[in-house]
Design a protein around this motif. Structure first.
Motif, PDB file in Angstrom:
ATOM      1  N   GLN A   1      -9.664 -10.603 -17.054  1.00 38.31           N
ATOM      2  CA  GLN A   1      -9.924  -9.195 -16.782  1.00 38.31           C
ATOM      3  C   GLN A   1     -10.114  -8.942 -15.277  1.00 38.31           C
ATOM      4  O   GLN A   1      -9.617  -7.953 -14.736  1.00 38.31           O
ATOM      5  N   ILE A   2     -10.827  -9.874 -14.631  1.00 33.49           N
ATOM      6  CA  ILE A   2     -11.018  -9.753 -13.185  1.00 33.49           C
ATOM      7  C   ILE A   2      -9.689  -9.878 -12.461  1.00 33.49           C
ATOM      8  O   ILE A   2      -9.402  -9.132 -11.515  1.00 33.49           O
ATOM      9  N   ARG A   3      -8.840 -10.822 -12.937  1.00 36.21           N
ATOM     10  CA  ARG A   3      -7.543 -11.010 -12.305  1.00 36.21           C
ATOM     11  C   ARG A   3      -6.676  -9.758 -12.456  1.00 36.21           C
ATOM     12  O   ARG A   3      -6.027  -9.316 -11.513  1.00 36.21           O
ATOM     13  N   ALA A   4      -6.700  -9.168 -13.648  1.00 36.34           N
ATOM     14  CA  ALA A   4      -5.912  -7.957 -13.887  1.00 36.34           C
ATOM     15  C   ALA A   4      -6.417  -6.795 -13.025  1.00 36.34           C
ATOM     16  O   ALA A   4      -5.624  -6.048 -12.451  1.00 36.34           O
ATOM     17  N   ALA A   5      -7.735  -6.665 -12.932  1.00 33.84           N
ATOM     18  CA  ALA A   5      -8.307  -5.579 -12.133  1.00 33.84           C
ATOM     19  C   ALA A   5      -7.986  -5.757 -10.651  1.00 33.84           C
ATOM     20  O   ALA A   5      -7.648  -4.803  -9.948  1.00 33.84           O
ATOM     21  N   ALA A   6      -8.100  -7.018 -10.175  1.00 34.33           N
ATOM     22  CA  ALA A   6      -7.811  -7.291  -8.770  1.00 34.33           C
ATOM     23  C   ALA A   6      -6.342  -7.050  -8.456  1.00 34.33           C
ATOM     24  O   ALA A   6      -5.987  -6.513  -7.397  1.00 34.33           O
ATOM     25  N   THR A   7      -5.463  -7.423  -9.391  1.00 31.83           N
ATOM     26  CA  THR A   7      -4.033  -7.205  -9.205  1.00 31.83           C
ATOM     27  C   THR A   7      -3.712  -5.711  -9.140  1.00 31.83           C
ATOM     28  O   THR A   7      -2.964  -5.255  -8.274  1.00 31.83           O
ATOM     29  N   LEU A   8      -4.297  -4.963 -10.076  1.00 34.73           N
ATOM     30  CA  LEU A   8      -4.074  -3.520 -10.092  1.00 34.73           C
ATOM     31  C   LEU A   8      -4.610  -2.869  -8.819  1.00 34.73           C
ATOM     32  O   LEU A   8      -3.963  -1.999  -8.240  1.00 34.73           O
ATOM     33  N   LEU A   9      -5.784  -3.321  -8.385  1.00 27.77           N
ATOM     34  CA  LEU A   9      -6.360  -2.791  -7.151  1.00 27.77           C
ATOM     35  C   LEU A   9      -5.451  -3.061  -5.957  1.00 27.77           C
ATOM     36  O   LEU A   9      -5.214  -2.181  -5.115  1.00 27.77           O
ATOM     37  N   GLY A  10      -4.926  -4.268  -5.882  1.00 30.56           N
ATOM     38  CA  GLY A  10      -4.039  -4.620  -4.781  1.00 30.56           C
ATOM     39  C   GLY A  10      -2.772  -3.784  -4.791  1.00 30.56           C
ATOM     40  O   GLY A  10      -2.331  -3.286  -3.743  1.00 30.56           O
ATOM     41  N   LEU A  11      -2.172  -3.620  -5.994  1.00 30.24           N
ATOM     42  CA  LEU A  11      -0.939  -2.844  -6.098  1.00 30.24           C
ATOM     43  C   LEU A  11      -1.158  -1.381  -5.715  1.00 30.24           C
ATOM     44  O   LEU A  11      -0.369  -0.795  -4.975  1.00 30.24           O
TER      45      LEU A  11
ATOM     46  N   THR B   1      -3.545  -0.198  -3.864  1.00 27.27           N
ATOM     47  CA  THR B   1      -3.874  -0.105  -2.441  1.00 27.27           C
ATOM     48  C   THR B   1      -2.618  -0.088  -1.591  1.00 27.27           C
ATOM     49  O   THR B   1      -2.479   0.718  -0.664  1.00 27.27           O
ATOM     50  N   VAL B   2      -1.677  -0.973  -1.920  1.00 27.02           N
ATOM     51  CA  VAL B   2      -0.422  -1.026  -1.173  1.00 27.02           C
ATOM     52  C   VAL B   2       0.403   0.230  -1.409  1.00 27.02           C
ATOM     53  O   VAL B   2       0.969   0.815  -0.481  1.00 27.02           O
ATOM     54  N   LEU B   3       0.449   0.655  -2.688  1.00 25.40           N
ATOM     55  CA  LEU B   3       1.283   1.805  -3.045  1.00 25.40           C
ATOM     56  C   LEU B   3       0.733   3.113  -2.479  1.00 25.40           C
ATOM     57  O   LEU B   3       1.452   3.873  -1.814  1.00 25.40           O
ATOM     58  N   LEU B   4      -0.555   3.386  -2.744  1.00 21.36           N
ATOM     59  CA  LEU B   4      -1.137   4.677  -2.364  1.00 21.36           C
ATOM     60  C   LEU B   4      -1.774   4.679  -0.983  1.00 21.36           C
ATOM     61  O   LEU B   4      -1.900   5.738  -0.361  1.00 21.36           O
ATOM     62  N   GLY B   5      -2.189   3.509  -0.526  1.00 21.23           N
ATOM     63  CA  GLY B   5      -2.848   3.459   0.770  1.00 21.23           C
ATOM     64  C   GLY B   5      -1.926   3.108   1.914  1.00 21.23           C
ATOM     65  O   GLY B   5      -2.274   3.314   3.080  1.00 21.23           O
TER      66      GLY B   5
ATOM     67  N   TYR C   1       2.827   5.143   0.309  1.00 18.64           N
ATOM     68  CA  TYR C   1       2.887   6.599   0.137  1.00 18.64           C
ATOM     69  C   TYR C   1       2.614   7.342   1.446  1.00 18.64           C
ATOM     70  O   TYR C   1       3.388   8.237   1.810  1.00 18.64           O
ATOM     71  N   PRO C   2       1.553   7.006   2.193  1.00 14.05           N
ATOM     72  CA  PRO C   2       1.349   7.698   3.484  1.00 14.05           C
ATOM     73  C   PRO C   2       2.508   7.504   4.450  1.00 14.05           C
ATOM     74  O   PRO C   2       2.893   8.442   5.164  1.00 14.05           O
ATOM     75  N   LEU C   3       3.074   6.302   4.496  1.00 14.07           N
ATOM     76  CA  LEU C   3       4.205   6.057   5.386  1.00 14.07           C
ATOM     77  C   LEU C   3       5.417   6.893   4.973  1.00 14.07           C
ATOM     78  O   LEU C   3       6.127   7.443   5.822  1.00 14.07           O
ATOM     79  N   ALA C   4       5.643   6.991   3.657  1.00 14.55           N
ATOM     80  CA  ALA C   4       6.771   7.774   3.165  1.00 14.55           C
ATOM     81  C   ALA C   4       6.588   9.257   3.492  1.00 14.55           C
ATOM     82  O   ALA C   4       7.520   9.937   3.938  1.00 14.55           O
TER      83      ALA C   4
END
Length: 206
Positions: free
Chosen positions: A4-14, A16-20, A23-26
């Protein structure tokens, strides 16, 4: 638990990269391509040099220039200290300042009735525009300082008026920097003896 921690950390990372990051660069790239002027700060240039922004006011003090409304931002039109006075309508200090500034403005312009923006500051302290009425009471001073006919100054101001958006939104306004650049293009303002152009006179600040 570990999965569960691994899934949460993976989702957080994705996310963060996508929205943080992506998306701002785009959005920045799209804004720069579709609205290049606005994306770069609505800069105004003269002879290839940025002299200001159409969205941020600056001080003009020489008699041959259109003067902006008063500013309470820092020491006046300080972009790093945007602010108003925050004085209430019942403030004695505000009443004293308005009375003094109003009398000085009447003496300088000869106007019996003053537009509100001739003596009041804006909420930001960086308002780039003034009302056509405030611009109109400055015509005589500008014309005398530049040695041109008042009708010529009136024409430049009239041509610079921005009307209400869609005919109903906002108020008619005059961009101070735009008018002053047009005035300089017509007839450069004489500088007082011993004085050189400054950001508040012939050379607008960036």
């Amino acid at each position: 638990m570990v999965s569960q921690i691994r899934a949460a950390a993976t989702l957080l990372g994705l996310l963060t990269v996508l929205l943080g990051l992506l998306y701002p660069l785009a959005m920045t790239a799209v804004a720069g391509a579709v609205f290049p002027g606005e994306a770069s700060g609505s800069l105004v240039s003269r002879d290839g040099v940025a002299v200001g922004s159409s969205l941020i006011g600056q001080s003009f003090a020489q008699p041959g220039y259109l003067h902006p409304r008063p500013s309470a931002a820092g020491t006046g039109y300080d972009g790093s200290a945007s602010s108003g006075t925050n004085l209430a309508p019942t403030s004695a200090k505000l009443a004293e300042r308005l009375t003094a500034d109003g009398e000085a403005m009447r003496q300088a312009t000869g106007a019996a009735v003053l537009p509100a923006d001739a003596i009041t500051t804006s909420g930001s302290g960086l308002d780039p525009d003034i009302s056509p009425a405030f611009a109109a009471i400055q015509v005589a001073r500008i014309a005398a300082a530049r040695g041109v006919a008042p009708d010529t100054v009136e024409r430049i101001i009239t041509e610079s008026i921005t009307r209400r958006t869609l005919g109903i939104l906002g108020e008619p306004r005059v961009n101070v920097l735009a008018v002053n650049m047009a005035l300089d293009a017509l007839a450069p303002a004489p500088m007082p003896q011993g004085e050189t152009p400054t950001a508040s006179a012939a050379t607008p600040a960036g």
